[in-house]
Write a protein that holds these residues in place. Structure first.
Motif, short mmCIF file in Angstrom:
data_model
loop_
_atom_site.label_atom_id
_atom_site.label_comp_id
_atom_site.label_asym_id
_atom_site.label_seq_id
_atom_site.Cartn_x
_atom_site.Cartn_y
_atom_site.Cartn_z
N PRO A 1 -5.72 -13.42 -3.73
CA PRO A 1 -5.71 -12.31 -2.77
C PRO A 1 -6.93 -11.42 -3.01
N SER B 1 -7.30 -5.69 -1.57
CA SER B 1 -6.79 -4.89 -2.69
C SER B 1 -5.54 -4.11 -2.30
N PHE C 1 -2.12 -5.05 -3.88
CA PHE C 1 -1.74 -4.75 -5.25
C PHE C 1 -1.59 -3.25 -5.44
N ALA D 1 -2.88 -1.13 -7.09
CA ALA D 1 -4.02 -0.89 -7.98
C ALA D 1 -4.10 0.56 -8.44
#
Lengths: 495, 495
Positions: free
Chosen positions: B122, B125, B128, B130
């Motif tokens: 993937p 971003s 996620f 993050a």
């Protein structure tokens, strides 16, 4: 005493080395006054400044001390470990009892409650620029939190590989970023290198004594070990190696030529060149473990064998775990002609390294704080080693010998009087003190009277007390009276 | 259409599954109205609510759509990929041309400028957490910067292993922290598992098609591959497997029973139980790759084969790289009877995992945001897959078939008309579009007309355009006119 000048080292260092050797070999005994500076300058045909620099170096390394109005005197030191006359080379499979002992000691070493005086993992967080690294990581995350959400693909951070190449140049290695493979610590670099150049059943040459984790690593790959005589001061015997190469008895060689674990020894520049030539001539890959290379005490650093690698037969492996950020486990290899094979193996073995950790290291290396940090570390470890050797001299039985490392933070101690250090390990463990017995460092039984010790710990009362207890135990096992621990005055040192 | 009830699944799910299969097999054709809810409730002897829930599920998976005042209708879908009748089992060494192709495609996949519609990494971003992970890491560093300065030793973060064990319990695996070994991603878990249970020269059973990186991994360990027929919908053929086990033709088996790469298929609960029983009966270790297990679309998640592992013959391997933090590369294995062997191998192969990254994950898992995040991911990938399949239906030649994944974000497309997808790969690469040709997923040539595609990318104009171009290229190679790309109206779909 003879000067053995090499064109690559400054004069003062050559001079210091020759006096260090004289002290170490006992030609200059403890308590003896060094000749006057002007006389040394005359006799060696160097300037007074060169002698002063050399004396400074010897003082830094704890070998001599200045007494006001009087001059320089040799300090009390331990006798050197000398090469064993007998060394039967035998190809061996690690026995399961040997592997079990390694497991047992390794487990004990990791026990958080034990006082460890032998593990090669600095536990003193002051030894690392932790706060600085933490700031860089936090700043990278602030700038680009999405970094975490990107999949880490080989070959990994170009910036880190560029920084590594730039630094390697200082150490005599001409590398480009493309020649470098990032690995999960030095251990993975060694593992991949072995898998790239050997087949199960092959025989691999090792130094003797050697890093003990190599035995289970070789066993896991179905490889046999052949231990090559290694001088406690000068390193691997190249004559013995050449014989093995001529007879085609090893398919690869693993060595730590600059700062060896467990001996602390380093090869001379001439020997490094000869080693590079040998492996290039016989086409037998050298897996050069450079884990402690940047912790060599001499300055400038002695270059790696890789620096003289003509046709790419040297696979250089190292890591930042001993110098910058142990927790990050970022290592690298420059594998010469085996580069493609190792890069492919890395990808199918564990893919790649974290960009967050790699970029943090790259930023730290680029920002110029690394050299300063290394200088601090070298001074600290050199001083620690001197102190630790002093404690050994004080508490261990008469006749105990020890190596004088050229870098790193481990050293090697050999005990007199038939002391079995595996027994010593067992008994000390009951007091929650952990040492590593010599039996770990060879598949033979030839080091059963030796210990590897480490001084990457804070020099506090706990550490001192543990060394003292180890010394008392050694005296007990050797059947000799203990030293000052029991209130007996400090034994005079035989050198 | 027949209901095949299993006691472990809720009724509405069984109902939805049976209708999904009917749609997929073409019994219920696109555009057709579903029977009235009350009638279905009567005929299947379930409540109206159960039918509504099932319809909701089918709608979520993009198989049906509600038309106001009119009822539910079957949407246009691609025909299913069916099992190939012929499947010669042959033990093979990966040929160097096959390995070269894998290298070439892998290199292309990693090219930053290419539009990738097939890589299983993937790159979006948003997929996620993050920012959240970054905050946890930064906070850990603030509280204890010295964490960076401590050497990472096996077995690594106890807290993370405890969190993993706690979560595994939800998925039917009763594990303790001590049974878990942390690894450098799932790839290292697979590598260590193979090394623990095989010897060079051994033969390993694989699904067909299978994760292409397994071929170079097997080759690097001197292992041979035997590909076992695998149904695009129901997974590994257990009849074929049992025959191989009886004939003692494989020493280990690697499979992804819950959400397979590249097919996206999942085994039924009965088959998982039978698989567990088979490997425990024949004492042949199953290396269960559970990389996409938490991305299964059905809820509750179908348990791993490991959940039915009586005597420890299943080595469960997975990682957080596809769900939480790709960059961290933290994976784990629960290796049953092979636990000690794998823990030892891990230590000598790459020592341990970073405490900073492990503790970050542990904190994230403990704080309860993971399940919410997984629900978001599942919804997103299910929707993406539906959209991507819609694009395939629109732009690819008539007769193109595709799998309907049960989880994850990759799916498998088979092209008609003798299209060679390796040629297609080469030609698309010139336009900087990257696909993975079917030839990668087998050592045979039986998938040379297939592609694996991935929908872990943002569904933007670039992605859509790349799929469209791939479809145009496929039409061209198949010698059929292109679809709406050339202004031609959308082809009616044959199902």
């Amino acid at each position: 005493m003879s000067l053995a000048p090499t064109s690559d080292q400054p004069l003062y260092q050559q001079l210091a080395d020759s006096f260090a050797e004289a002290i170490h070999q006992g030609t200059l005994k403890p308590g003896k006054r060094l000749p006057a500076i002007r006389r040394v300058a005359q006799s060696h045909q160097v300037s007074v400044n060169t002698v002063l620099n050399a004396w400074q170096m010897l003082e830094d390394r704890g070998l001599i001390e200045a007494r006001p109005q009087s001059g320089y005197y040799v300090r009390g030191v331990l006798p050197a470990v000398t090469r064993h006359g007998q060394h039967k080379t035998r190809v061996r499979d690690p026995s399961s009892s040997k592997l079990d002992l390694i497991d047992k000691v390794f487990a004990a070493q990791n026990h958080p409650d034990y006082t460890n005086i032998s593990l090669a993992c600095p536990q003193d967080s002051e030894l690392f620029p932790a706060a600085r690294i933490a700031r860089i990581t936090a700043s990278l995350l602030r700038r680009d939190p999405n970094m975490i959400g990107r999949y880490a693909l080989p070959p990994g951070s170009e910036r880190l590989r560029e920084e590594i190449a730039r630094r390697a140049l200082h150490a005599g290695q001409t590398l480009t970023a493309d020649e470098i493979t990032l690995t999960h610590g030095c251990m993975e670099a060694l593992q991949l290198a072995l898998r790239a150049v050997t087949q199960p059943g092959d025989c691999v040459g090792l130094e003797s004594p050697t890093y003990f984790f190599l035995f289970p690593l070789l066993a896991s790959l179905g490889l046999k070990a052949l231990e090559i005589p290694t001088d406690p001061q000068h390193g691997l015997s190249l004559d013995a190696l050449e014989m093995l190469l001529q007879e085609q008895r090893i398919k690869a060689l693993i060595a730590m030529p600059s700062a060896q674990n467990p001996l602390g020894c380093g090869m001379s520049l001439e020997n490094k060149k000869r080693l590079a030539k040998l492996v290039n001539t016989y086409h037998v890959p050298l897996i050069e473990d450079g884990l402690y290379d940047e912790l060599q005490f001499d300055w400038p650093l002695s270059p790696a064998v890789k620096a003289f690698d003509r046709d790419g037969w040297v696979i250089y492996c190292t890591s930042f775990t001993k110098t910058v950020a142990p927790d990050f486990r970022i290592g690298w290899t420059a594998a010469g002609r085996f580069h493609d094979a190792i890069a492919r193996l890395k990808a199918v073995s564990s893919m790649a390294e974290s960009a967050l950790l790699s970029e943090t290291l790259a930023e730290f290396l680029a920002s110029g704080g690394y050299d300063h940090h290394l200088r601090t570390l070298r001074r600290r470890y050199a001083a620690n080693l001197d102190e630790a050797r002093g404690l050994i001299a004080r508490y261990f039985p008469e006749g105990t010998r020890a190596t004088l490392p050229r870098g790193g933070f481990v050293f090697w101690v050999e005990l007199p009087g038939g002391v079995n250090t595996t027994e010593m390990f067992d008994r000390l463990l009951q007091e929650q003190i952990c040492v590593t017995p010599g039996a770990l460092y060879s598949l033979s039984e030839r080091y059963n009277h030796a210990l590897r010790l480490s001084c990457c710990y804070p020099f506090d009362a706990r550490y001192t007390r543990a060394i003292q207890r180890a010394g008392e135990m050694a005296c007990e096992l050797a059947g000799v009276p203990c030293g000052e621990a029991q209130g007996v005055p400090l034994r005079p040192q035989t050198v």
